[in-house]
Design a protein around this motif. Structure first.
Motif, short mmCIF file in Angstrom:
data_model
loop_
_atom_site.label_atom_id
_atom_site.label_comp_id
_atom_site.label_asym_id
_atom_site.label_seq_id
_atom_site.Cartn_x
_atom_site.Cartn_y
_atom_site.Cartn_z
N THR A 159 0.83 -1.21 0.00
CA THR A 159 0.00 0.00 0.00
C THR A 159 0.86 1.26 0.00
N LYS A 160 1.94 1.25 0.79
CA LYS A 160 2.83 2.41 0.82
C LYS A 160 3.42 2.69 -0.55
N ALA A 161 3.81 1.62 -1.25
CA ALA A 161 4.35 1.79 -2.60
C ALA A 161 3.30 2.36 -3.54
N MET A 162 2.08 1.90 -3.39
CA MET A 162 0.99 2.40 -4.24
C MET A 162 0.73 3.88 -3.98
N TRP A 163 0.74 4.29 -2.68
CA TRP A 163 0.54 5.69 -2.35
C TRP A 163 1.65 6.56 -2.96
N ARG A 164 2.90 6.06 -2.91
CA ARG A 164 4.00 6.82 -3.49
C ARG A 164 3.83 6.98 -4.99
N LYS A 165 3.44 5.93 -5.68
CA LYS A 165 3.20 6.00 -7.12
C LYS A 165 2.07 6.97 -7.44
N MET A 166 1.02 6.93 -6.63
CA MET A 166 -0.12 7.81 -6.87
C MET A 166 0.26 9.27 -6.67
N GLN A 167 1.09 9.55 -5.66
CA GLN A 167 1.55 10.92 -5.43
C GLN A 167 2.39 11.42 -6.59
N GLN A 168 3.23 10.55 -7.13
CA GLN A 168 4.04 10.93 -8.29
C GLN A 168 3.15 11.22 -9.50
N TRP A 169 2.15 10.36 -9.69
CA TRP A 169 1.26 10.52 -10.84
C TRP A 169 0.45 11.82 -10.72
N LEU A 170 0.00 12.17 -9.50
CA LEU A 170 -0.76 13.38 -9.28
C LEU A 170 0.12 14.60 -9.08
N GLN A 171 1.45 14.38 -9.10
CA GLN A 171 2.43 15.45 -8.92
C GLN A 171 2.24 16.16 -7.58
N ILE A 172 2.02 15.34 -6.54
CA ILE A 172 1.92 15.84 -5.17
C ILE A 172 3.22 15.52 -4.45
N LYS A 173 3.87 16.52 -3.95
CA LYS A 173 5.18 16.32 -3.36
C LYS A 173 5.11 16.12 -1.84
N GLY A 174 5.84 15.12 -1.38
CA GLY A 174 6.13 14.91 0.03
C GLY A 174 4.97 15.03 1.00
N ILE A 175 3.99 14.10 0.93
CA ILE A 175 2.93 14.09 1.93
C ILE A 175 3.47 13.37 3.16
N PRO A 176 3.65 14.06 4.28
CA PRO A 176 4.26 13.45 5.47
C PRO A 176 3.27 12.61 6.26
N VAL A 177 2.80 11.52 5.66
CA VAL A 177 1.83 10.67 6.36
C VAL A 177 2.31 9.24 6.34
N GLN A 178 2.02 8.52 7.42
CA GLN A 178 2.41 7.12 7.53
C GLN A 178 1.24 6.22 7.95
N THR A 179 0.31 6.77 8.72
CA THR A 179 -0.80 5.98 9.23
C THR A 179 -2.10 6.38 8.53
N TRP A 180 -3.13 5.55 8.71
CA TRP A 180 -4.42 5.86 8.09
C TRP A 180 -5.00 7.15 8.65
N ASP A 181 -4.88 7.37 9.96
CA ASP A 181 -5.41 8.59 10.57
C ASP A 181 -4.73 9.83 9.98
N GLN A 182 -3.44 9.73 9.68
CA GLN A 182 -2.74 10.85 9.07
C GLN A 182 -3.22 11.09 7.64
N HIS A 183 -3.47 10.00 6.91
CA HIS A 183 -4.03 10.13 5.55
C HIS A 183 -5.38 10.84 5.61
N THR A 184 -6.22 10.45 6.57
CA THR A 184 -7.54 11.05 6.70
C THR A 184 -7.44 12.53 7.04
N GLU A 185 -6.57 12.88 7.97
CA GLU A 185 -6.39 14.28 8.36
C GLU A 185 -5.92 15.12 7.18
#
Length: 367
Positions: free
Chosen positions: A331-357
């Motif tokens: 899942t972490k690898a998928m999130w990294r690929k998705m961020q690259q595809w959407l051109q979103i730089k450095g989202i400092p999240v590791q847990t689901w709660d951080q993703h939600t916030e």
């Protein structure tokens, strides 16, 4: 139709096309050819519905007979018009069955939308005309609840979220379905208000002539010889103070309905639910995810089902919501690929709660 049945794709990777790979489900939404195929397919349905005009078992909607209107189509939205009797509904269903068999397409309406706008709409209409017995309301409620969770008309007690929670507003974590018992009570109070403030209808004049007899409604004694339904309506006079200053019947019942609802704290993730243009099924899945009620394998084990509890993606640790959507290495690898595809730089999240916030922060003030 060979191009429809056999489709392949090529993906650009670092500016270079990959080897073509075949699709297993033919054309998908977004393909340039899809709108043309859709128009051709829907034309068949259009013609089948027009044939209803010659079907003796089909009766037009009272307001559509003069123009011979059976349906209206706007892009991918379809409005059907017919008299509300069994033979006309069967004729409509026959058209759709033939269309589905020929095209492989089926009507797609989310369960929540069907309950909210169709099933509840029928009940809300009748609630304005007469009181519905508590036993009948309970049966309607049970069937609606069972359909939402099982997709069938078989009564079941299985539910991922308590029905009272489902019936709360979206802002406090619900799906904004109506509590039909409270709605029926609100309609009862509105009917009592009509007796107190309107005398332009025959049945209200009759109530005044035989029961009210010139007394103030709030001070009169409810006659024991009156029918059950009349006594119930008159008993609602004790709650007339719930009625605010409104003009329309619909808004009045809605305002009365909201009065006894408990005050609840707003959910921070409400921004992810309001004005979300995703498909109904996706929104429902997001809602379950935010509630922590998705049927992950750890939940299934807790419910007593014999399943393999390990993570489906990495086949390593116990599968939980947090692991499946945030903590698993896959899942972490998928999130990294998705961020690259959407051109979103450095989202400092590791847990689901951080993703939600992070998602809530980005969604505030947006639809």
């Amino acid at each position: 139709m060979e191009c429809v049945q056999r489709v392949n794709y090529t993906v650009m990777i670092n500016g270079e096309p990959s080897e073509p790979f075949n699709s297993t489900k033919s054309l998908r939404q977004g393909d340039p050819m899809s709108p043309f195929l859709f128009a051709i397919t829907i034309e068949y349905l259009n013609r089948k519905l027009n044939e209803l005009k010659e079907d003796r078992s089909f009766q037009f909607h009272p307001k559509c007979a003069k123009l011979g209107i059976t349906h209206l189509i706007f892009a991918d939205d379809l409005l059907l018009f017919a008299k509300g009797n069994l033979t006309s509904i069967i004729a409509l269903h026959k058209c759709f069955s033939q269309f589905s068999e020929a095209s492989g397409l089926q009507a797609n309406l989310g369960r929540i939308q069907l309950v909210k706008y169709v099933l509840f709409g029928i009940q809300a209409y009748w609630a304005q005309l007469f009181l519905i017995l508590a036993k009948v309301l309970k049966t309607i409620d049970v069937y609606c609840r069972s359909y939402v969770w099982s997709g069938s008309n078989t009564i079941t007690r299985k539910a991922l979220v308590a029905w009272d929670r489902v019936c709360t507003p979206k802002s406090v974590g619900g799906l904004n379905l109506i509590n039909i018992k409270l709605w029926n009570q609100a309609a009862q109070i509105k009917t009592c208000w009509d007796i107190a403030h309107k005398q332009d209808k025959m049945w209200i004049r009759w109530i005044h002539a035989y029961y009210v007899k010139g007394n103030l409604l709030k001070e009169m004694t409810i006659p024991s010889q009156a029918s059950w339904i009349t006594r119930k309506i008159l008993e609602a006079k004790e709650h007339l103070d719930l009625i605010p200053h409104v003009t329309t019947t619909r808004s009045m019942i809605n305002s009365i309905y909201k009065q006894p609802l408990p005050t609840m704290m707003a959910e921070p993730w409400k921004y992810l639910m309001f004005k979300n243009d995703a498909r109904p099924k996706v929104i429902f899945t997001i809602w379950l995810q935010l509630q922590g009620r998705l049927a992950t394998t750890n939940q299934l084990v807790n419910w007593g089902l014999a399943v393999d509890p390990t993570c489906t993606l990495c086949q390593n640790k116990l599968e939980t919501r947090n692991r499946l959507f945030a903590e698993c290495e896959f899942t972490k690898a998928m999130w990294r690929k998705m961020q690259q595809w959407l051109q979103i730089k450095g989202i400092p999240v590791q847990t689901w709660d951080q993703h939600t916030e992070w998602a809530i922060y980005k969604a505030k003030g947006k639809s």
